[in-house]
Design a protein around this motif. Structure first.
Motif, PDB file in Angstrom:
ATOM      1  N   GLN A  15       0.899  -1.173  -0.087  1.00  0.00           N
ATOM      2  CA  GLN A  15      -0.059   0.019   0.092  1.00  0.00           C
ATOM      3  C   GLN A  15       0.992   1.293   0.007  1.00  0.00           C
ATOM      4  OE1 GLN A  15      -2.465  -0.621   3.506  1.00  0.00           O
ATOM      5  NE2 GLN A  15      -4.058  -1.566   2.477  1.00  0.00           N
ATOM      6  N   MET A  16       1.995   1.372   0.547  1.00  0.00           N
ATOM      7  CA  MET A  16       2.884   2.347   0.772  1.00  0.00           C
ATOM      8  C   MET A  16       3.471   2.663  -0.808  1.00  0.00           C
ATOM      9  SD  MET A  16       4.947   1.395   4.215  1.00  0.00           S
ATOM     10  CE  MET A  16       6.043   2.523   3.911  1.00  0.00           C
ATOM     11  N   PHE A  17       3.404   1.650  -1.577  1.00  0.00           N
ATOM     12  CA  PHE A  17       3.597   2.125  -2.944  1.00  0.00           C
ATOM     13  C   PHE A  17       2.746   2.731  -3.828  1.00  0.00           C
ATOM     14  CE2 PHE A  17       7.091  -0.874  -2.077  1.00  0.00           C
ATOM     15  CZ  PHE A  17       7.990  -0.642  -3.187  1.00  0.00           C
ATOM     16  N   SER A  18       1.422   3.150  -2.981  1.00  0.00           N
ATOM     17  CA  SER A  18       0.592   3.632  -3.770  1.00  0.00           C
ATOM     18  C   SER A  18      -0.131   4.827  -3.264  1.00  0.00           C
ATOM     19  CB  SER A  18      -0.778   2.898  -3.851  1.00  0.00           C
ATOM     20  OG  SER A  18      -0.737   1.784  -4.743  1.00  0.00           O
ATOM     21  N   LEU A  19       0.208   5.088  -1.771  1.00  0.00           N
ATOM     22  CA  LEU A  19      -0.371   5.911  -0.998  1.00  0.00           C
ATOM     23  C   LEU A  19       0.526   7.259  -0.370  1.00  0.00           C
ATOM     24  CD1 LEU A  19      -3.139   3.758   0.903  1.00  0.00           C
ATOM     25  CD2 LEU A  19      -3.328   5.469  -0.903  1.00  0.00           C
ATOM     26  N   VAL A  20       1.840   6.977  -0.452  1.00  0.00           N
ATOM     27  CA  VAL A  20       2.657   8.035   0.429  1.00  0.00           C
ATOM     28  C   VAL A  20       3.630   8.435  -0.618  1.00  0.00           C
ATOM     29  CG1 VAL A  20       2.278   6.531   2.349  1.00  0.00           C
ATOM     30  CG2 VAL A  20       4.496   6.073   1.075  1.00  0.00           C
ATOM     31  N   GLY A  21       3.441   8.586  -1.873  1.00  0.00           N
ATOM     32  CA  GLY A  21       4.350   9.549  -2.860  1.00  0.00           C
ATOM     33  C   GLY A  21       5.471   8.548  -3.209  1.00  0.00           C
ATOM     34  N   TYR A  22       6.291   9.383  -4.131  1.00  0.00           N
ATOM     35  CA  TYR A  22       7.429   8.518  -4.862  1.00  0.00           C
ATOM     36  C   TYR A  22       8.175   9.563  -5.676  1.00  0.00           C
ATOM     37  CZ  TYR A  22       4.338   8.815  -8.804  1.00  0.00           C
ATOM     38  OH  TYR A  22       3.410   9.010  -9.797  1.00  0.00           O
ATOM     39  N   ARG A  23       9.208   9.206  -6.080  1.00  0.00           N
ATOM     40  CA  ARG A  23      10.038  10.089  -7.137  1.00  0.00           C
ATOM     41  C   ARG A  23       9.711   9.864  -8.425  1.00  0.00           C
ATOM     42  NH1 ARG A  23      14.802  12.593  -5.424  1.00  0.00           N
ATOM     43  NH2 ARG A  23      15.780  10.735  -4.446  1.00  0.00           N
ATOM     44  N   SER A  24       9.289  11.104  -9.017  1.00  0.00           N
ATOM     45  CA  SER A  24       8.807  10.992 -10.545  1.00  0.00           C
ATOM     46  C   SER A  24       9.941  10.300 -11.137  1.00  0.00           C
ATOM     47  CB  SER A  24       8.215  12.394 -10.914  1.00  0.00           C
ATOM     48  OG  SER A  24       8.067  12.199 -12.278  1.00  0.00           O
ATOM     49  N   PRO A  25       9.766   9.772 -12.280  1.00  0.00           N
ATOM     50  CA  PRO A  25      10.625   9.544 -13.322  1.00  0.00           C
ATOM     51  C   PRO A  25      10.948  10.667 -14.173  1.00  0.00           C
ATOM     52  CG  PRO A  25       8.486   8.653 -14.203  1.00  0.00           C
ATOM     53  CD  PRO A  25       8.415   9.045 -12.841  1.00  0.00           C
ATOM     54  N   THR A  26      12.322  11.057 -14.598  1.00  0.00           N
ATOM     55  CA  THR A  26      12.575  12.088 -15.237  1.00  0.00           C
ATOM     56  C   THR A  26      13.086  11.825 -16.879  1.00  0.00           C
ATOM     57  OG1 THR A  26      14.731  12.220 -14.501  1.00  0.00           O
ATOM     58  CG2 THR A  26      13.008  12.995 -13.125  1.00  0.00           C
ATOM     59  N   ALA A  27      12.776  12.910 -17.457  1.00  0.00           N
ATOM     60  CA  ALA A  27      13.587  12.772 -18.959  1.00  0.00           C
ATOM     61  C   ALA A  27      14.299  14.194 -18.826  1.00  0.00           C
ATOM     62  CB  ALA A  27      12.760  12.588 -19.977  1.00  0.00           C
ATOM     63  N   GLN A  28      15.635  14.251 -18.991  1.00  0.00           N
ATOM     64  CA  GLN A  28      16.506  15.422 -18.926  1.00  0.00           C
ATOM     65  C   GLN A  28      17.233  15.569 -20.179  1.00  0.00           C
ATOM     66  OE1 GLN A  28      17.881  16.140 -15.056  1.00  0.00           O
ATOM     67  NE2 GLN A  28      17.249  14.093 -14.542  1.00  0.00           N
ATOM     68  N   ARG A  29      17.190  16.856 -21.005  1.00  0.00           N
ATOM     69  CA  ARG A  29      17.950  17.330 -21.847  1.00  0.00           C
ATOM     70  C   ARG A  29      19.015  18.138 -21.300  1.00  0.00           C
ATOM     71  NH1 ARG A  29      16.635  19.942 -27.562  1.00  0.00           N
ATOM     72  NH2 ARG A  29      18.981  19.552 -28.742  1.00  0.00           N
ATOM     73  N   ILE A  30      20.040  17.980 -21.524  1.00  0.00           N
ATOM     74  CA  ILE A  30      21.372  19.009 -21.184  1.00  0.00           C
ATOM     75  C   ILE A  30      22.184  19.425 -22.446  1.00  0.00           C
ATOM     76  CG2 ILE A  30      23.378  19.500 -19.869  1.00  0.00           C
ATOM     77  CD1 ILE A  30      22.117  17.988 -17.529  1.00  0.00           C
ATOM     78  N   ARG A  31      22.192  20.720 -22.621  1.00  0.00           N
ATOM     79  CA  ARG A  31      23.087  21.179 -23.702  1.00  0.00           C
ATOM     80  C   ARG A  31      24.003  22.237 -22.967  1.00  0.00           C
ATOM     81  NH1 ARG A  31      19.677  23.663 -28.218  1.00  0.00           N
ATOM     82  NH2 ARG A  31      18.470  24.672 -26.494  1.00  0.00           N
ATOM     83  N   LEU A  32      25.216  22.021 -23.312  1.00  0.00           N
ATOM     84  CA  LEU A  32      26.402  22.747 -22.802  1.00  0.00           C
ATOM     85  C   LEU A  32      27.397  23.324 -23.951  1.00  0.00           C
ATOM     86  CD1 LEU A  32      27.660  20.550 -19.760  1.00  0.00           C
ATOM     87  CD2 LEU A  32      25.902  22.356 -19.729  1.00  0.00           C
ATOM     88  N   GLY A  33      27.559  24.444 -24.001  1.00  0.00           N
ATOM     89  CA  GLY A  33      28.512  25.073 -24.924  1.00  0.00           C
ATOM     90  C   GLY A  33      29.713  25.614 -24.238  1.00  0.00           C
ATOM     91  N   ALA A  34      30.694  25.493 -24.864  1.00  0.00           N
ATOM     92  CA  ALA A  34      31.920  26.177 -24.126  1.00  0.00           C
ATOM     93  C   ALA A  34      32.947  26.063 -25.158  1.00  0.00           C
ATOM     94  CB  ALA A  34      32.576  24.817 -23.270  1.00  0.00           C
ATOM     95  N   ASP A  35      33.774  27.238 -24.644  1.00  0.00           N
ATOM     96  CA  ASP A  35      35.099  27.709 -25.309  1.00  0.00           C
ATOM     97  C   ASP A  35      36.266  26.575 -25.296  1.00  0.00           C
ATOM     98  OD1 ASP A  35      34.332  30.378 -25.721  1.00  0.00           O
ATOM     99  OD2 ASP A  35      35.281  30.832 -24.010  1.00  0.00           O
ATOM    100  N   PRO A  36      37.228  26.480 -26.197  1.00  0.00           N
ATOM    101  CA  PRO A  36      38.157  25.194 -26.292  1.00  0.00           C
ATOM    102  C   PRO A  36      38.592  24.991 -24.757  1.00  0.00           C
ATOM    103  CG  PRO A  36      38.430  26.624 -28.209  1.00  0.00           C
ATOM    104  CD  PRO A  36      37.643  27.280 -27.137  1.00  0.00           C
ATOM    105  N   ASP A  37      38.886  25.910 -23.997  1.00  0.00           N
ATOM    106  CA  ASP A  37      39.569  25.902 -22.562  1.00  0.00           C
ATOM    107  C   ASP A  37      38.264  25.028 -21.612  1.00  0.00           C
ATOM    108  OD1 ASP A  37      37.991  27.897 -22.313  1.00  0.00           O
ATOM    109  OD2 ASP A  37      39.541  29.231 -21.600  1.00  0.00           O
TER     110      ASP A  37
END
Length: 713
Positions: free
Chosen positions: A278-300
């Motif tokens: 019952q605890m798997f239904s009634l007391v919350g959980y961590r949502s699944p996530t889909a994350q996109r990360i874009r990083l742009g950098a100089d050569p250094d």
């Protein structure tokens, strides 16, 4: 130990000195009683019946045959239950409508409470609940979460989560960047699973509602129950002396409401204890996530563009945001900076806070992406992070109260032997095992909330502290004993601390790593006033001398700064090339977390978080059956997490982290131990194999599949 806590132990041997838990003997001998163990005369037992369909309406509840079963006292459902209201604003905002149980025939997900069977014994209640026939009119449902779901939307900002933060032109800076990382990451649905199940006993005592419960804040639960049942707040008392874990799940839940309903109908005490399933239904959980990360950098490696887009789910009845993109607003600056959150409503239970909400899944994605950027730039991962160390809050522009993340990396690198690391992936081997090491940064906010406290000097020379704190296994009761002893210039053995009772007055809840810091302010203030009064002389009367505090104004007047704990995680893994098994061989976490009150329990908290990070990286994954809408294996047999054999020798320590503006110098430590741990392990798996894993957990089948794909490419 080469690192030390801020503030050496005072003459009393209190703060900064290792102390065993003051309630430890009671816990190991069984004298400490938990919410489901306290006896009451005429105690009845309630057993919740949960929906078996994912969407629809209850057509009938066939209660007559059940009412004829031995010991059965009542069957509550939408046609006969007491009325409650969920139209109010509580401590943390609007309540989840799941608290309004049995108010209508609507079913929004599998596991929604549809009835409560009450009987003389728990065995009779369970047998009757399992025999109860509930018929439904089913409707089509959608429980499938995936990146780019067509139902995604931007949630509203709240005091807890800012949905979007933007600075500069991200697209332009990405286009101008010499090095770009553009990657997608995924984390699964995950569950709290505290060892002690949720349990509540409700009774009416001389016109007052008395509830014994397992929770993270008695004042929170008492206030919500008063609102739900339209009661005078002074007529509700909630007690929670000992709690066997919470991790964000033990707030206000349907079982407490059900217990109060039944006690009201039957005029006798009623206890409702949730099963593990019952605890798997009634007391919350961590949502699944889909994350996109874009990083742009100089050569250094200097960041020009930072873009973190996080997607998660919520229920159709309530909105909760897993704020995975918040880390970048603290850790890394860039010329253009964007962090966004998107939600999709599905026919599933509402997620909730779970240890390091947002930061735990977000750190996996962000710190993996930083490692990928370091690889592309040909830089050491620690050097890359040092190159992008901000001087102020990347989004807020506020100064940091203290920021010692680089000190954590320096100390961790020295102790872990990072300088000897060959940066090339896939070159270390022991037989069939490939070896690799990885690292990641950690951070978590250091918040504070108003609290009240009372400290009494007793005639026998002892002191009594009363504050409505909650010890959910973190050692808060012991920490407050040490804090009070130091403030009173007394030996810890002369201090008694009473907590976990809403009659003690308002205080911060145990969550968000804010508990001990908030309570310490109040206890220190009350103790300081008491010492001033005692200095006047005159002796102590039989009833003692009591000083009280309220930190509302002090908290409100806190200077505007970025206040956070920081850390650096290091991991070494071995990957079996035949089976795909990943074994963590060692982990080291170094943290900057303000003043450490009790090194013994603090280290335990850090290590516990690190174990959770290991479990998150390699084991934990809840799977939802799209056809039924329910979970597969909603128990300890089907939901895998790290066991003893999975956990190697872990080390946790800390560096000096003074904060001259803080009255007590304490920061939270409960959450930060899990942050960055999964990323450090994932980065180590890449270093071992040369293959990136952007989806958790890193299961053996995924390792083998990725290796095969790498060979094919």
């Amino acid at each position: 130990m080469t690192t030390t806590t801020q503030g050496a132990a005072r003459a009393t041997g209190a703060v900064g000195t290792a102390h065993t838990r003051v309630e430890g003997r009671d816990k190991v001998t069984g004298a400490a009683r938990y919410a489901g163990e306290i006896p009451y005369d005429e105690l009845a037992h309630g057993w919740l019946v949960l929906s078996t369909v994912a969407r629809g309406r209850v057509r009938t509840v066939e209660s007559d045959p059940v009412l004829a079963m031995p010991g059965v006292l009542a069957v509550l459902h939408h046609a006969n239950a007491p009325r409650v209201t969920t139209d109010y604003i509580g401590i943390v905002g609007r309540p989840d409508p799941a608290l309004g149980i049995f108010q209508d025939d609507r079913v929004p997900y599998v596991g929604w409470p549809v009835a409560l069977v009450v009987a003389e014994t728990s065995e009779q209640a369970r047998e009757a609940a399992e025999a109860l026939v509930v018929r439904y009119d089913e409707e089509p449902h959608d429980v499938e979460f995936f990146a780019g779901h067509p139902g995604l939307y931007t949630p509203q900002d709240s005091p807890l989560v800012q949905a979007e933060a933007v600075k500069g032109d991200v697209e332009a800076e990405l286009a101008a960047s010499d090095v770009v990382v553009d990657a997608e990451y995924a984390t699964p649905e995950a569950y709290h699973c505290p060892l002690e199940p949720h349990a509540a006993t409700a009774r009416w005592d001389s016109g007052r509602l008395d509830v014994v419960d397992s929770n993270q804040s008695t004042v929170w639960v008492a206030g919500e129950l008063a609102q739900l049942f339209s009661l005078d707040p002074a007529s509700v008392r909630v007690r929670s002396e000992h709690v066997g874990g919470g991790f964000g799940s033990k707030g206000v839940r349907p079982h407490q409401v059900a217990a109060v309903m039944a006690a009201t109908v039957l005029h006798r005490p009623v206890r409702v204890v949730l099963t593990r399933r019952q605890m798997f239904s009634l007391v919350g959980y961590r949502s699944p996530t889909a994350q996109r990360i874009r990083l742009g950098a100089d050569p250094d490696g200097r960041l020009r563009a930072f873009d973190h887009q996080a997607q998660s789910l919520t229920s159709t009845v309530h909105e909760f945001v897993e704020s995975s993109a918040v880390l970048g607003r603290v850790l890394y600056d860039a010329d253009a900076h964007r962090t966004t959150h998107r939600l999709v409503r599905l026919d599933v239970p509402t997620p909730t806070w779970m240890r390091a909400p947002g930061e735990a899944p977000g750190s996996f994605a962000l710190e993996s992406a930083l490692d990928e950027l370091a690889e592309k730039c040909g830089l050491d991962p620690i050097a890359l992070r040092a190159r992008n160390e901000p001087g102020a809050g990347p989004v807020s522009g506020l100064p940091f109260s203290s920021r010692n993340v680089l000190a954590c990396f320096e100390e961790g690198a020295r102790r872990f032997g990072w300088a000897d690391r060959d940066p090339r992936p896939g070159v270390r081997r022991e037989g069939r095992w490939l070896l690799g090491t990885g690292t990641a940064a950690a951070t978590y906010p250091s918040g504070v909330g108003p609290s009240t406290a009372a400290v009494t000097a007793e005639a026998d020379g002892t002191f009594t502290v009363r504050i409505n704190a909650a010890d959910i296994g973190t050692g808060a009761r012991t920490a407050l004993t040490l804090i009070a002893a130091e403030a009173l210039a007394a030996e810890p053995g002369r201090v008694r601390v009473h907590i976990g009772d809403s009659d003690l007055g308002p205080a911060m809840f145990a969550g968000g790593s804010m508990g001990t810091r908030s309570w310490a302010w109040a206890v220190t203030a009350a103790a300081g006033e008491l010492r001033e009064r005692l200095a006047l002389g005159g002796g102590i009367p039989p009833e003692g001398i009591t000083a009280r505090s309220d930190t509302t104004e002090a908290v409100g007047g806190l200077a505007k700064k970025e206040r956070h704990s920081f850390g650096a995680q290091f991991a070494e893994v071995a990957v079996d090339t035949t089976t795909g098994e990943v074994r963590v061989r060692r982990m080291l976490g170094i943290f900057a977390a303000g003043r450490i009150v009790n090194p013994l329990t603090a280290r335990s908290q850090f290590l516990g978080g690190m174990v959770w990070g290991l479990s998150m990286a390699l084991h934990e994954e809840a799977v939802r059956d799209h056809s039924s809408g329910g979970l597969v294996g909603a128990d300890f047999a089907g939901y895998h997490f790290a066991a003893n054999a999975d956990v190697p020798l872990l080390e946790a320590d800390w560096v000096e982290d003074p904060d001259p503006d803080d009255p007590v110098g304490i920061k939270g430590i409960g959450e930060i131990g899990v942050v960055g741990g999964a990323a450090a392990i994932a980065n180590a798996v890449w270093h071992a194999t040369g293959v990136r894993h952007r989806q958790l957990p890193i299961r053996p089948d995924r390792v083998l599949l990725a290796a095969e794909g790498s060979r094919s490419a």
